[in-house]
Each structure stands twice: as structure tokens, then as C-alpha cells.
Enzyme design. Structure first.
Site, short mmCIF file in Angstrom:
data_model
loop_
_atom_site.label_atom_id
_atom_site.label_comp_id
_atom_site.label_asym_id
_atom_site.label_seq_id
_atom_site.Cartn_x
_atom_site.Cartn_y
_atom_site.Cartn_z
N ARG A 55 0.86 -1.18 0.00
CA ARG A 55 0.00 0.00 0.00
C ARG A 55 0.90 1.23 0.00
O ARG A 55 1.96 1.24 0.63
CB ARG A 55 -0.89 0.03 1.25
CG ARG A 55 -2.10 -0.89 1.19
CD ARG A 55 -3.14 -0.39 0.21
NE ARG A 55 -4.36 -1.17 0.20
CZ ARG A 55 -4.56 -2.24 -0.57
NH1 ARG A 55 -3.58 -2.65 -1.37
NH2 ARG A 55 -5.70 -2.88 -0.57
N GLU A 111 -4.06 7.53 -5.49
CA GLU A 111 -4.21 6.76 -6.73
C GLU A 111 -5.48 7.20 -7.44
O GLU A 111 -6.51 7.39 -6.80
CB GLU A 111 -4.26 5.26 -6.42
CG GLU A 111 -2.99 4.74 -5.78
CD GLU A 111 -3.05 3.25 -5.46
OE1 GLU A 111 -4.07 2.61 -5.78
OE2 GLU A 111 -2.09 2.74 -4.90
N HIS A 140 -1.04 0.23 -9.82
CA HIS A 140 -1.71 -0.65 -8.85
C HIS A 140 -2.31 -1.85 -9.58
O HIS A 140 -3.52 -2.07 -9.59
CB HIS A 140 -2.78 0.10 -8.06
CG HIS A 140 -3.19 -0.64 -6.81
ND1 HIS A 140 -3.71 -0.02 -5.70
CD2 HIS A 140 -3.15 -1.95 -6.50
CE1 HIS A 140 -3.98 -0.92 -4.76
NE2 HIS A 140 -3.65 -2.11 -5.23
C1 8YV Z 1 -6.76 -4.56 -6.09
C2 8YV Z 1 -5.48 -4.87 -3.92
O1 8YV Z 1 -6.23 -3.43 -6.64
O2 8YV Z 1 -6.21 -6.95 -3.17
C3 8YV Z 1 -5.87 -5.81 -2.84
O3 8YV Z 1 -5.82 -5.40 -1.65
O4 8YV Z 1 -5.03 -3.80 -3.64
C4 8YV Z 1 -5.67 -5.29 -5.35
O5 8YV Z 1 -5.93 -6.64 -5.47
C5 8YV Z 1 -7.90 -4.10 -5.24
O6 8YV Z 1 -8.40 -5.23 -4.61
C6 8YV Z 1 -8.97 -3.43 -6.10
O7 8YV Z 1 -9.63 -4.35 -6.89
#
Ligand code: 8YV
Length: 312
Positions: A231, A260, A278
Site C-alpha cells: 500500500r 491513486e 496498482h
Molecule cells: C486490487 C489490492 O487493486 O487486493 C488488494 O488489496 O489492492 C488489489 O488486489 C484491489 O483489490 C482493487 O480491486
């Protein structure tokens, strides 16, 4: 006569890829936050929320839904959900662990190799014709380096397994020592001082906020590199920019950011940085598996009262 839907109405928070959105609409009667305005009767009917890890669920939204029973996020991270607040109100929170481990681990390796071997710059170098007049500068090898993994959870272990064939040493930072032969550190600054590469793959949230700061970057050192697939909040982005500008570290590869999509950030101007939008779990196969698990969490919960992957 329309058949009654088997599940109570669900609030969809966030924009989903079309194919995922279709699956959700085929399974549930979905509403969006704007539909709640001026419709107290709808607020009374909503029993579930489906969302994505890059959206935030406010406590105030939970308060608007007196019959809310479950919040299911598409993603392993749930730092955007007030879990403790929700659970105190009897709301189950679920995520989608494991189904995305391989995809995120692959991206971490890809970002690391791109950073060390300057692959994006090499691609631009050849496409620009610059190779006609000069050789591409030498880079550095992954083999023989010492890699520090910040957060040796399910994704961190997948990254470690993929690193081993590259003939690297592995060390890790976390809350607890694991039954492994790799060196354990309970101090991330000391891990940084003892490694060439830091790969950040820990959960986001208050416990890891700005875990990677100026002191850690100084400890990583002028030949050290940082990879973040966790993150944006885990890294102090302003101090990272200062470290990159001041050559305190050699470079960084980032898939996640404080804000983002990344806006007009200094990060976009550094030549010793590889950036990605991301996209750790953003493969067709992975996102379908994540959606299926989120749907199964909701449908299973409404059928049996039990969710498949409730968060701790
Ligand atoms: C995706 C993520 O960007 O799983 C997570 O925590 O950050 C990523 O898999 C997010 O889930 C949005 O779909």
C-alpha cells in the site's frame, strides 16, 4: 412473473471491470450509494455491501444501513474498511486472500528485475534509435544480492519462493519469527541496513503507516533499491522522493501510491524509478477468482450465516 431474487439487495461501492460487474449483477440486486439519497426505505432493505480494496467505506455509510450484515471486498487488503466499527455493529467483513498471491508476487519480481536491469529505459533506448550511436549503460545483477521482505505473509512467501531460483539471500521483517531458516528482523531499519533490496508486501493500515521512512531509506543505502506492492501508505512518499532526489537510495519500483491514480508527483520525473498503476492483482484470471470469492462470501453468508473468508 419475475422470480424473487434469492438474496437481499446489495450496495455496490466502487467501479468494477465490466466482466466482474456483469457477474455481480447476474447474482445480486445491486444498488449504488446515490440510490440511497432520499430513499429511507431502500436504506432499510440493504443487507450487504460489495466493494473493492481501493475504495473506502465510511462509518457513516454503515450507520445509514440498519440491516447491514456483511461487507465483502474484492481484494486482500481491507484497510479502507472500518473493520472494528463494523464488527461492533455485528457486520461481518470479508476479503479475498490467496487467490491473488501469485499475480502480486509475479508483479513484484517483474518490477524488481525491471528496476535492476533498467528494462523500461532499455526498451525506450532501442525504440528511439539511440542504440545506433551509443551502447546502453551497464546495470546490476539480482543474483548474489540480499533481499529483505517486509511482511512475510502469504504474498511475501510467494515472492520469496520466486526469488530463490535467482540465487539470492532472503531475510524478513514482521511481527513474529517464523519457522524458517531465513534471518528474522523485528526492526525494519536493521533489515534495510543488512540488505540490498527491500520488498514491501505487508498489509496497509495504522500499524504499518509510513513504516518505510527516511531512516529506513538511509539504512538501505546508496546502492539499495525499494519495491512496494503493498500500500502507498506504508512508505512515506515525500521522504522517498527526497531519498531518490538525493541519491540516498539507488532506485524504487512502485505499484502503489499515497494517492491513486498517481497525480502530478515528483515520482514521475525520476529516471531511477519504475512505476505501475496498482496492477498487482490485475489479471483476467485473478480478478475473476477474486470476484467469485467475494460473491461466494456474500451468497454463502446469506444462505448459511457463515462467510468463507472473514477478516480477523
Ligand atoms: C486490487 C489490492 O487493486 O487486493 C488488494 O488489496 O489492492 C488489489 O488486489 C484491489 O483489490 C482493487 O480491486
Amino acid at each position: 412473473m419475475t422470480m424473487p431474487l434469492p438474496f437481499p439487495p446489495i450496495l455496490k461501492v466502487g467501479v468494477f471491470p465490466e466482466r466482474i460487474d456483469q457477474k455481480l449483477h447476474q447474482t445480486f440486486q445491486l444498488f449504488e450509494p446515490g440510490d440511497l439519497d432520499g430513499d429511507p426505505a431502500l436504506c432499510e432493505r440493504i443487507e450487504g455491501i460489495v466493494t473493492r480494496s481501493n475504495y473506502r467505506i465510511a462509518e457513516a455509510l454503515i450507520d445509514r444501513l440498519p440491516r447491514l450484515r456483511i461487507i465483502a471486498t474484492n481484494g486482500v487488503g481491507y484497510d479502507g474498511i472500518p473493520v472494528e466499527y463494523a464488527q461492533k455493529k455485528g457486520v461481518v467483513v470479508t476479503n479475498t486472500p490467496d487467490v491473488l498471491n501469485e499475480a502480486v508476487a509475479e508483479l513484484a519480481l517483474g518490477l524488481l528485475l525491471s528496476l535492476l536491469r533498467h528494462i523500461p529505459a532499455a526498451d525506450a533506448f532501442v525504440k528511439s534509435g539511440a542504440w545506433q550511436t551509443a551502447p546502453f549503460p551497464l546495470t546490476t545483477t539480482l543474483a548474489g544480492k540480499r533481499v529483505g521482505i517486509v511482511g512475510l505473509g502469504r504474498i511475501g512467501r510467494e515472492i520469496a519462493q520466486r526469488l530463490l531460483p535467482f540465487r539470492v539471500e532472503i531475510a524478513y521483517f514482521g511481527r513474529t519469527r517464523q519457522d524458517l531458516t531465513w534471518d528474522f528482523y523485528d526492526d525494519v531499519e536493521k533489515l534495510a541496513a543488512d540488505t540490498d533490496i527491500l520488498i514491501v508486501c505487508c498489509p496497509g493500515g495504522p500499524a504499518t503507516h509510513h513504516l518505510i521512512n527516511a531512516a529506513v531509506l538511509r539504512a538501505l543505502g546508496p546502492s539499495g533499491v525499494l519495491v512496494n506492492v503493498a500500500r502507498g501508505s506504508v512508505v512515506d512518499e515525500a521522504q522517498l522522493c527526497a531519498a531518490l532526489a538525493g541519491q540516498v537510495i539507488a532506485g524504487a519500483a512502485l505499484d502503489v501510491f499515497n494517492e491513486e491514480p498517481l497525480g502530478d508527483s515528483p515520482l514521475r520525473g525520476f529516471s531511477n524509478v519504475v512505476l505501475a498503476p496498482h496492477m498487482g492483482s490485475a489479471t483476467n484470471e485473478t480478478r475473476l477468482r477474486m470476484a467469485d470469492l467475494a460473491i461466494d462470501n456474500l451468497s454463502g453468508f446469506f444462505k448459511t450465516g457463515q462467510a468463507l473468508t472473514p477478516v480477523g
